[in-house]
Design an enzyme around this catalytic site. Structure first.
Site, short mmCIF file in Angstrom:
data_model
loop_
_atom_site.label_atom_id
_atom_site.label_comp_id
_atom_site.label_asym_id
_atom_site.label_seq_id
_atom_site.Cartn_x
_atom_site.Cartn_y
_atom_site.Cartn_z
N ASP A 1 0.88 -1.40 -0.39
CA ASP A 1 -0.33 0.14 0.17
C ASP A 1 0.96 1.19 -0.27
O ASP A 1 2.20 0.93 0.62
CB ASP A 1 -0.71 -0.30 1.21
CG ASP A 1 -2.22 -1.01 1.02
OD1 ASP A 1 -2.25 -0.81 0.17
OD2 ASP A 1 -2.09 -1.74 2.07
N ASP B 1 -7.02 -1.46 -4.40
CA ASP B 1 -8.04 -0.73 -3.18
C ASP B 1 -9.19 0.14 -4.01
O ASP B 1 -10.53 0.53 -3.74
CB ASP B 1 -7.62 -0.42 -2.04
CG ASP B 1 -7.13 -1.39 -1.35
OD1 ASP B 1 -7.08 -2.76 -1.32
OD2 ASP B 1 -5.77 -0.77 -0.67
#
Length: 183
Positions: A128, A146
């Site tokens: 991330d 995401d």
């Protein structure tokens, strides 16, 4: 497999949704490769882009919001196995969709899920990078996969609340023709 039709595994919108999924997966992989290998975000620490957005390197050992942390090989395998089961379920759903927007939505979710499961299998965690924050509140750190998943879910919610969004009750057809919903 008596009683199962071709549409059980491949329907009229499967190709279209699969293309969206592959594009989403490819863009996610490209972004992660660039951030990790080329930009080398890990060595840069926090990179302030704006007063409310930073680039960071975070390895998520869990699922959304860091829930269900998997710190062992078994834990990683369980999370990856669950994600693969969800991907299979989404593929079966894609075979049954009647609307282009549903195929796009499922394709986005599939592309994001594939990107994150790839990370989990090959790195043991999901990479991330994006961190939004304002007024002392930090939103969770996320990645392109995401974003695809969130957009896909939002499209499914919009379609369920406003079915007219997809053609006022008419079934879509990949060949550009519309049919009556009762047909």
């Amino acid at each position: 497999m008596a009683g199962m039709s071709r549409e059980t595994f491949w329907g009229p919108w499967s190709f279209y949704g699969s293309l969206v999924a592959l594009a989403g997966f490819g863009l996610d992989r490209l972004n992660k490769w660039w951030m990790i290998e080329v930009y080398d975000i890990a060595s840069r620490g926090r990179v302030e882009v704006t007063s409310f957005f930073d680039l960071v390197m975070a390895w998520n050992l869990g699922v959304s919001y860091g829930l269900f942390q998997a710190q062992t090989a078994l834990g990683v395998a369980i999370l990856a196995g669950f994600a693969i089961a969800v991907i299979i379920g989404l593929g079966l759903w894609l075979a049954r969709v009647e609307y282009r927007v549903t195929a796009i939505a499922i394709g986005l979710i599939l592309g994001g899920a594939l990107g994150n499961v790839y990370d989990r299998i090959f790195y043991g965690a999901v990479a991330d990078f994006f961190s939004f924050h304002a007024f002392g509140f930090y939103w969770y750190i996320f990645n392109i996969a995401d974003v695809w998943i969130a957009l896909g879910v939002a499209l499914i919610i919009l379609e369920s609340v406003w079915p007219g969004l997809v053609g006022a009750g008419k079934k879509d057809s990949p060949d550009g023709k519309s049919g009556d919903k009762s047909a």
